[in-house]
Motif scaffolding. Structure first.
Motif, PDB file in Angstrom:
ATOM      1  N   LEU A  89       0.863  -1.180   0.000  1.00  0.00           N
ATOM      2  CA  LEU A  89       0.000   0.000   0.000  1.00  0.00           C
ATOM      3  C   LEU A  89       0.903   1.234   0.000  1.00  0.00           C
ATOM      4  CD1 LEU A  89      -2.767  -0.877   2.643  1.00  0.00           C
ATOM      5  CD2 LEU A  89      -2.936  -0.977   0.146  1.00  0.00           C
ATOM      6  N   PRO A  90       0.878   2.050  -1.047  1.00  0.00           N
ATOM      7  CA  PRO A  90       1.755   3.227  -1.086  1.00  0.00           C
ATOM      8  C   PRO A  90       1.438   4.187   0.060  1.00  0.00           C
ATOM      9  CG  PRO A  90       0.790   2.781  -3.244  1.00  0.00           C
ATOM     10  CD  PRO A  90       0.065   1.920  -2.271  1.00  0.00           C
ATOM     11  N   GLU A 207      -3.894   9.828  -0.690  1.00  0.00           N
ATOM     12  CA  GLU A 207      -3.406   9.692   0.688  1.00  0.00           C
ATOM     13  C   GLU A 207      -4.233   8.689   1.475  1.00  0.00           C
ATOM     14  OE1 GLU A 207      -1.558  14.107   1.636  1.00  0.00           O
ATOM     15  OE2 GLU A 207      -3.665  13.696   2.097  1.00  0.00           O
ATOM     16  N   GLY A 208      -5.538   8.731   1.274  1.00  0.00           N
ATOM     17  CA  GLY A 208      -6.440   7.810   1.942  1.00  0.00           C
ATOM     18  C   GLY A 208      -7.135   6.917   0.936  1.00  0.00           C
ATOM     19  N   LEU A 209      -7.606   5.773   1.382  1.00  0.00           N
ATOM     20  CA  LEU A 209      -8.275   4.828   0.497  1.00  0.00           C
ATOM     21  C   LEU A 209      -9.259   4.000   1.309  1.00  0.00           C
ATOM     22  CD1 LEU A 209      -6.387   1.614   0.313  1.00  0.00           C
ATOM     23  CD2 LEU A 209      -4.938   3.597   0.711  1.00  0.00           C
ATOM     24  N   THR A 210     -10.025   3.173   0.626  1.00  0.00           N
ATOM     25  CA  THR A 210     -10.941   2.259   1.302  1.00  0.00           C
ATOM     26  C   THR A 210     -10.766   0.863   0.728  1.00  0.00           C
ATOM     27  OG1 THR A 210     -12.713   2.794  -0.266  1.00  0.00           O
ATOM     28  CG2 THR A 210     -12.667   4.029   1.811  1.00  0.00           C
ATOM     29  N   PHE A 211     -11.221  -0.130   1.489  1.00  0.00           N
ATOM     30  CA  PHE A 211     -11.209  -1.510   1.038  1.00  0.00           C
ATOM     31  C   PHE A 211     -12.626  -1.911   0.632  1.00  0.00           C
ATOM     32  CE2 PHE A 211      -7.556  -2.314   4.219  1.00  0.00           C
ATOM     33  CZ  PHE A 211      -6.619  -1.891   3.283  1.00  0.00           C
ATOM     34  N   PRO A 212     -12.781  -2.663  -0.449  1.00  0.00           N
ATOM     35  CA  PRO A 212     -14.118  -3.098  -0.864  1.00  0.00           C
ATOM     36  C   PRO A 212     -14.835  -3.849   0.256  1.00  0.00           C
ATOM     37  CG  PRO A 212     -12.503  -3.575  -2.581  1.00  0.00           C
ATOM     38  CD  PRO A 212     -11.725  -3.124  -1.384  1.00  0.00           C
ATOM     39  N   LEU A 214     -15.664  -2.718   3.083  1.00  0.00           N
ATOM     40  CA  LEU A 214     -15.421  -2.086   4.384  1.00  0.00           C
ATOM     41  C   LEU A 214     -15.431  -0.565   4.277  1.00  0.00           C
ATOM     42  CD1 LEU A 214     -12.509  -4.420   5.578  1.00  0.00           C
ATOM     43  CD2 LEU A 214     -14.905  -4.520   6.298  1.00  0.00           C
ATOM     44  N   ASP A 215     -15.796  -0.053   3.106  1.00  0.00           N
ATOM     45  CA  ASP A 215     -15.714   1.385   2.862  1.00  0.00           C
ATOM     46  C   ASP A 215     -16.719   2.186   3.675  1.00  0.00           C
ATOM     47  OD1 ASP A 215     -17.306  -0.189   1.051  1.00  0.00           O
ATOM     48  OD2 ASP A 215     -17.840   1.653   0.023  1.00  0.00           O
ATOM     49  N   ASP A 216     -17.763   1.539   4.200  1.00  0.00           N
ATOM     50  CA  ASP A 216     -18.729   2.239   5.044  1.00  0.00           C
ATOM     51  C   ASP A 216     -18.304   2.276   6.509  1.00  0.00           C
ATOM     52  OD1 ASP A 216     -20.464   2.854   2.987  1.00  0.00           O
ATOM     53  OD2 ASP A 216     -21.631   1.005   3.210  1.00  0.00           O
ATOM     54  N   ILE A 217     -17.146   1.687   6.816  1.00  0.00           N
ATOM     55  CA  ILE A 217     -16.730   1.549   8.211  1.00  0.00           C
ATOM     56  C   ILE A 217     -15.516   2.411   8.540  1.00  0.00           C
ATOM     57  CG2 ILE A 217     -15.976  -0.083   9.988  1.00  0.00           C
ATOM     58  CD1 ILE A 217     -17.411  -2.271   8.348  1.00  0.00           C
ATOM     59  N   PHE A 218     -14.503   2.397   7.663  1.00  0.00           N
ATOM     60  CA  PHE A 218     -13.289   3.151   7.981  1.00  0.00           C
ATOM     61  C   PHE A 218     -12.555   3.570   6.712  1.00  0.00           C
ATOM     62  CE2 PHE A 218     -12.088  -1.398   8.219  1.00  0.00           C
ATOM     63  CZ  PHE A 218     -11.021  -1.449   7.331  1.00  0.00           C
ATOM     64  N   ARG A 219     -11.668   4.552   6.893  1.00  0.00           N
ATOM     65  CA  ARG A 219     -10.788   5.026   5.830  1.00  0.00           C
ATOM     66  C   ARG A 219      -9.357   4.642   6.187  1.00  0.00           C
ATOM     67  NH1 ARG A 219     -11.677   7.506   1.434  1.00  0.00           N
ATOM     68  NH2 ARG A 219     -10.157   8.799   0.326  1.00  0.00           N
ATOM     69  N   VAL A 220      -8.622   4.141   5.220  1.00  0.00           N
ATOM     70  CA  VAL A 220      -7.272   3.631   5.431  1.00  0.00           C
ATOM     71  C   VAL A 220      -6.253   4.703   5.055  1.00  0.00           C
ATOM     72  CG1 VAL A 220      -5.612   1.843   4.770  1.00  0.00           C
ATOM     73  CG2 VAL A 220      -8.066   1.300   4.905  1.00  0.00           C
ATOM     74  N   VAL A 221      -5.290   4.935   5.958  1.00  0.00           N
ATOM     75  CA  VAL A 221      -4.210   5.880   5.676  1.00  0.00           C
ATOM     76  C   VAL A 221      -2.873   5.194   5.970  1.00  0.00           C
ATOM     77  CG1 VAL A 221      -3.208   8.140   6.150  1.00  0.00           C
ATOM     78  CG2 VAL A 221      -5.694   7.828   6.301  1.00  0.00           C
ATOM     79  N   PRO A 222      -2.169   4.710   4.939  1.00  0.00           N
ATOM     80  CA  PRO A 222      -0.811   4.189   5.157  1.00  0.00           C
ATOM     81  C   PRO A 222       0.132   5.352   5.476  1.00  0.00           C
ATOM     82  CG  PRO A 222      -1.768   3.396   3.079  1.00  0.00           C
ATOM     83  CD  PRO A 222      -2.619   4.537   3.555  1.00  0.00           C
ATOM     84  N   VAL A 223       1.098   5.108   6.363  1.00  0.00           N
ATOM     85  CA  VAL A 223       2.031   6.170   6.741  1.00  0.00           C
ATOM     86  C   VAL A 223       3.465   5.789   6.389  1.00  0.00           C
ATOM     87  CG1 VAL A 223       0.573   7.083   8.589  1.00  0.00           C
ATOM     88  CG2 VAL A 223       2.263   5.302   9.112  1.00  0.00           C
TER      89      VAL A 223
END
Length: 261
Positions: A89-90, A207-212, A214-223
């Motif tokens: 995940l970039p 910068e942020g993304l979602t997983f199929p 699970l997109d209604d639950i959280f936003r993913v931010v790799p650091v």
């Protein structure tokens, strides 16, 4: 191990690691059960019950690379999957930037976790899950994915089963057998007081993304961070509406997933 009492995310004792730990401490400053019991440790103690275990700790240690220790008996190090193609995940956000954007908005820590990379054999996976399940209250993910969760539990619950479904049985701990990513990754899932639209504005793509699914639950931010063979991401849960749900209380995992014994 008879009972899993502590999960420790160990970082090499370097200036870079100290900076990362300091940033994490700032990020969790408003979480009541996040305590700095020493300059080189940050401990998250389940607030629901004083004798619920495991606790979760981030600590500097005499290790050459990041690792996760389950007490002192099981260590999950950094592993790279087979083959030459690297799939990660970039990461485009620095931890201090994440801390600044989320200041005042982090309320709780839902769970931490370790994702084992593509290439992890069925035997390796079964051995790890079996060892953890033998010493903790571990539950299957109800929809069938290889995402088992450990819920903090009292000694009596460990011996029997969890029957009290309450907010505060956290942080949980998740193991994931990856189907795509080729390096070990750590995940830290946080409850925020922000709506989905607000988090999308704070962390727009890429910068942020979602997983199929699970997109209604959280936003993913790799650091970004100093360790090239490790992925670290923050899963930012949207503000809940209408009171605790059966995910927050653990009821869904316990009743629909079932205990792994």
């Amino acid at each position: 191990m008879d009972r899993l009492s502590e999960i420790t995310f160990r970082l090499p004792d370097t200036a870079e690691s100290r900076g990362f730990l300091d940033g994490l401490r700032l990020l969790l400053a408003d979480v009541p059960y996040a305590a700095t019991d020493a300059a080189d440790r940050l401990t998250l103690t389940p607030p629901w019950s004083g004798d619920a275990r495991p606790v979760t700790t981030f600590a500097l240690a005499d290790v050459p690379a990041p690792e996760v220790a389950l007490d002192d008996e099981q260590v999950i190090g950094l592993v790279t999957g087979p083959g030459t193609e690297v799939v990660v995940l970039p990461a485009r956000v620095e931890l201090p930037d994440l801390v600044e954007r989320l200041a005042g908005h982090v309320r709780r820590v839902d769970h931490t976790g370790v994702n084992l990379p593509v290439g992890t054999s069925a035997e390796q996976w079964d051995d790890l899950v079996g060892a953890v399940a033998a010493a903790s209250a571990m539950y299957r993910y109800p929809t069938g994915e290889q995402w088992p969760f450990v819920l903090p539990a009292t000694p009596q619950e460990l011996a029997d089963d969890i029957a009290d479904f309450v907010v505060g049985r956290e942080p949980r701990f998740e193991l994931v057998r990856e189907q795509r990513l080729t390096q070990t990754s750590w995940q830290i899932a946080l409850w925020t007081d922000l709506a989905r639209a607000e988090l999308e504005l704070l962390f727009p793509e890429p910068e942020g993304l979602t997983f199929p699914g699970l997109d209604d639950i959280f936003r993913v931010v790799p650091v970004r961070h100093p360790w090239p063979d490790l992925g670290i991401r923050f899963d930012l849960c949207y503000r809940g509406e209408g009171g605790p749900n059966d995910w927050e209380t653990g009821e869904w995992l316990v009743t629909e997933g079932g205990r792994i014994r």
